[in-house]
Enzyme design. Structure first.
Site, mmCIF file in Angstrom:
data_model
loop_
_atom_site.group_PDB
_atom_site.id
_atom_site.type_symbol
_atom_site.label_atom_id
_atom_site.label_comp_id
_atom_site.label_asym_id
_atom_site.label_seq_id
_atom_site.Cartn_x
_atom_site.Cartn_y
_atom_site.Cartn_z
ATOM 1 N N TYR A 106 -56.563 23.449 26.375
ATOM 2 C CA TYR A 106 -57.164 22.628 27.426
ATOM 3 C C TYR A 106 -57.364 23.450 28.695
ATOM 4 C CZ TYR A 106 -55.733 19.247 23.990
ATOM 5 O OH TYR A 106 -55.570 18.589 22.795
ATOM 6 N N LYS A 161 -48.764 22.806 10.680
ATOM 7 C CA LYS A 161 -48.743 21.853 11.780
ATOM 8 C C LYS A 161 -47.420 21.103 11.743
ATOM 9 C CE LYS A 161 -51.246 17.877 13.579
ATOM 10 N NZ LYS A 161 -52.499 17.105 13.478
ATOM 11 N N CYS A 178 -52.938 9.248 9.356
ATOM 12 C CA CYS A 178 -53.979 10.258 9.108
ATOM 13 C C CYS A 178 -54.714 10.073 7.776
ATOM 14 C CB CYS A 178 -53.361 11.652 9.214
ATOM 15 S SG CYS A 178 -52.654 11.957 10.852
ATOM 16 N N CYS A 193 -56.630 9.866 11.860
ATOM 17 C CA CYS A 193 -55.756 9.084 12.756
ATOM 18 C C CYS A 193 -56.486 8.485 13.949
ATOM 19 C CB CYS A 193 -54.555 9.912 13.211
ATOM 20 S SG CYS A 193 -54.983 11.429 14.052
ATOM 21 N N ARG A 245 -45.148 10.755 11.833
ATOM 22 C CA ARG A 245 -45.922 11.587 10.921
ATOM 23 C C ARG A 245 -45.058 12.573 10.127
ATOM 24 N NH1 ARG A 245 -50.512 9.678 13.019
ATOM 25 N NH2 ARG A 245 -51.300 10.277 15.058
ATOM 26 N N ARG A 259 -52.022 11.807 22.086
ATOM 27 C CA ARG A 259 -52.153 10.484 21.469
ATOM 28 C C ARG A 259 -52.627 9.446 22.476
ATOM 29 N NH1 ARG A 259 -47.077 11.282 17.226
ATOM 30 N NH2 ARG A 259 -48.058 13.076 16.217
ATOM 31 N N CYS A 288 -59.676 14.543 10.566
ATOM 32 C CA CYS A 288 -58.478 13.751 10.308
ATOM 33 C C CYS A 288 -58.854 12.286 10.509
ATOM 34 C CB CYS A 288 -57.369 14.143 11.289
ATOM 35 S SG CYS A 288 -55.784 13.387 10.853
ATOM 36 N N LYS A 336 -49.676 25.357 14.880
ATOM 37 C CA LYS A 336 -49.694 24.367 15.950
ATOM 38 C C LYS A 336 -48.349 23.649 16.007
ATOM 39 C CE LYS A 336 -51.904 20.026 16.912
ATOM 40 N NZ LYS A 336 -52.719 18.984 16.382
ATOM 41 N N SER A 389 -51.365 19.459 23.770
ATOM 42 C CA SER A 389 -51.402 18.629 24.979
ATOM 43 C C SER A 389 -50.093 18.675 25.767
ATOM 44 C CB SER A 389 -51.736 17.189 24.595
ATOM 45 O OG SER A 389 -50.828 16.701 23.613
HETATM 46 C C1 PBG Z 1 -54.721 14.930 14.504
HETATM 47 C C2 PBG Z 1 -54.462 15.835 15.654
HETATM 48 C C3 PBG Z 1 -53.443 15.731 16.605
HETATM 49 C C4 PBG Z 1 -53.609 16.804 17.482
HETATM 50 C C5 PBG Z 1 -54.738 17.514 17.062
HETATM 51 N N1 PBG Z 1 -55.235 16.907 15.907
HETATM 52 C C6 PBG Z 1 -52.425 14.683 16.817
HETATM 53 C C7 PBG Z 1 -51.351 14.444 15.868
HETATM 54 O O1 PBG Z 1 -51.172 15.121 14.874
HETATM 55 O O2 PBG Z 1 -50.639 13.479 16.121
HETATM 56 C C8 PBG Z 1 -52.741 17.115 18.666
HETATM 57 C C9 PBG Z 1 -53.331 18.026 19.681
HETATM 58 C C10 PBG Z 1 -52.609 18.060 20.974
HETATM 59 O O3 PBG Z 1 -51.487 17.533 21.144
HETATM 60 O O4 PBG Z 1 -53.177 18.643 21.903
HETATM 61 N N2 PBG Z 1 -56.061 14.532 14.458
#
Ligand code: PBG
Length: 338
Positions: free
Chosen positions: A329, A211, A134, A126, A233, A221, A124, A264, A290
């Site tokens: 994690y 997603k 992204c 971003c 997004r 982030r 990606c 996700k 996260s």
């Molecule tokens: C984008 C990406 C994101 C996450 C994984 N890949 C962030 C987003 O879409 O803003 C989030 C993963 C997480 O929150 O643990 N590269």
């Protein structure tokens, strides 16, 4: 003396009497091989920068990866997924397709230290763009500016071309699996086509097929230093309210050649995970994101929840719902706890 006729002959509690019998009838069993551990790789040297909102998680510099990779492999975890934090960001996110960029360096370091540890590269833009979106943004004076489209719009097809280019660079560095996470239309086909044309037929594609535009990505982030500088997004990630659309997204990615599908976040979307697993005969991954991790830690830090118990319960629920693998994690902790 009472209920006999109506009382069922089968007493489920018989199979719950002892730990031994409970273990024997257990339907879902977690193992370290279920997990994929996310790593944040930062520029610089000899640093471990903890992420405040994600206790126990840190950004690591490339020189710190060898020890980390050996530890992860030693725990029986089969794979890592990489997120890069480059020294400099620009409008095109060029560090992502630079052969000397942060992630290609990281892939080589990990493969040198632990050749059997699978390396998945999050694909990606971003983390690499100065605006935090992204892909390429439609702005006057910048590359690919298209007056017919709104200013600030994320340009889909020019972004696909860069995704293909970056995927080749990561495969060349040794990535086993490319995991596009930007929710661009056609991203799987573009990456598959680019990889095949460059001779990387063997590199697999794990698509973040479903997603959602989720508030649970907040701590990530901070970790990836990637919040969008304007807007959000929701023009490319999915509305949390939608389910049919998830199946549509997944079916497009299957048709485009995805090897593994991902849903996700995980715990708030178990219905979606179960539906995707049921509908397609592909391995299905779930990303415990996260915010899911941070919530459990925050509650545990207040003494409100037992961290180990609730983390393992969450991971079990995600697997029970249909995940063949879980990006988490908690991977290292869980591998030790099991
Ligand atoms: C984008 C990406 C994101 C996450 C994984 N890949 C962030 C987003 O879409 O803003 C989030 C993963 C997480 O929150 O643990 N590269």
């Amino acid at each position: 003396m009472t209920v006999t006729a109506a009382f069922p002959a089968f007493r489920p509690r018989r199979l719950r009497l002892t730990a031994g019998i409970r273990r024997m009838v257990q339907e879902t069993t977690l193992r370290p091989a279920d997990f994929i551990y996310p790593l944040f790789v930062r520029h610089g040297r000899d640093q471990r920068v903890p992420i405040k909102s994600m206790p126990g998680v840190a950004q690591l510099t490339v020189d710190r990866l060898a020890d980390e990779a050996r530890e992860i492999a030693g725990l029986g975890i089969p794979a890592v997924i990489l997120f890069g934090i480059p020294a400099a960001k620009d409008a095109m996110g060029s560090d992502n397709y630079n052969p000397a960029g942060i992630v290609p360096q990281a892939i080589r370091a990990i493969k040198d230290a632990a050749p059997d540890l699978l390396v998945i590269s999050d694909m990606c833009f971003c983390e690499y763009t100065d605006h935090g979106h992204c892909g390429i943004i439609n702005l006057p004076g910048q590359a690919h500016y298209t007056p017919a489209l709104p200013e600030g719009y994320l340009l889909n097809d020019p972004t696909l071309e860069l995704l293909g280019r970056a995927s080749i660079v990561h495969a060349q560095a040794g990535a086993d699996i490319i995991a596009p996470s930007g929710m661009m239309d056609g991203m799987v086909a573009a990456i598959r086509g680019a990889l095949d044309a460059a001779g990387y037929q063997h590199a697999a594609v794990m698509s973040y097929a479903v997603k959602y535009a989720s508030g649970f990505y907040g701590p990530f982030r901070d970790a990836a230093e990637s919040p969008p500088r304007f807007g959000d997004r929701s023009q490319y990630q999915m509305d949390p309210a939608n389910r049919r659309e998830a199946l549509k997204e997944a079916s497009l990615d299957v048709a485009e050649g995805a090897d593994i599908l991902m849903v996700k976040p995980a715990l708030p979307y178990l219905d979606i995970l179960a539906a995707v697993r049921e509908a397609f005969n592909l391995p299905t991954a779930a990303y415990q994101v996260s915010g899911e991790y941070a919530m459990l830690h925050a509650a545990a830090a207040n003494g409100w929840l037992d961290l180990r118990r609730c983390a393992l319960e969450s991971l079990t629920a995600i697997k029970r719902a249909g995940a063949d693998m879980i990006l988490t994690y908690f991977a290292k902790d869980a591998a030790r706890w099991l």
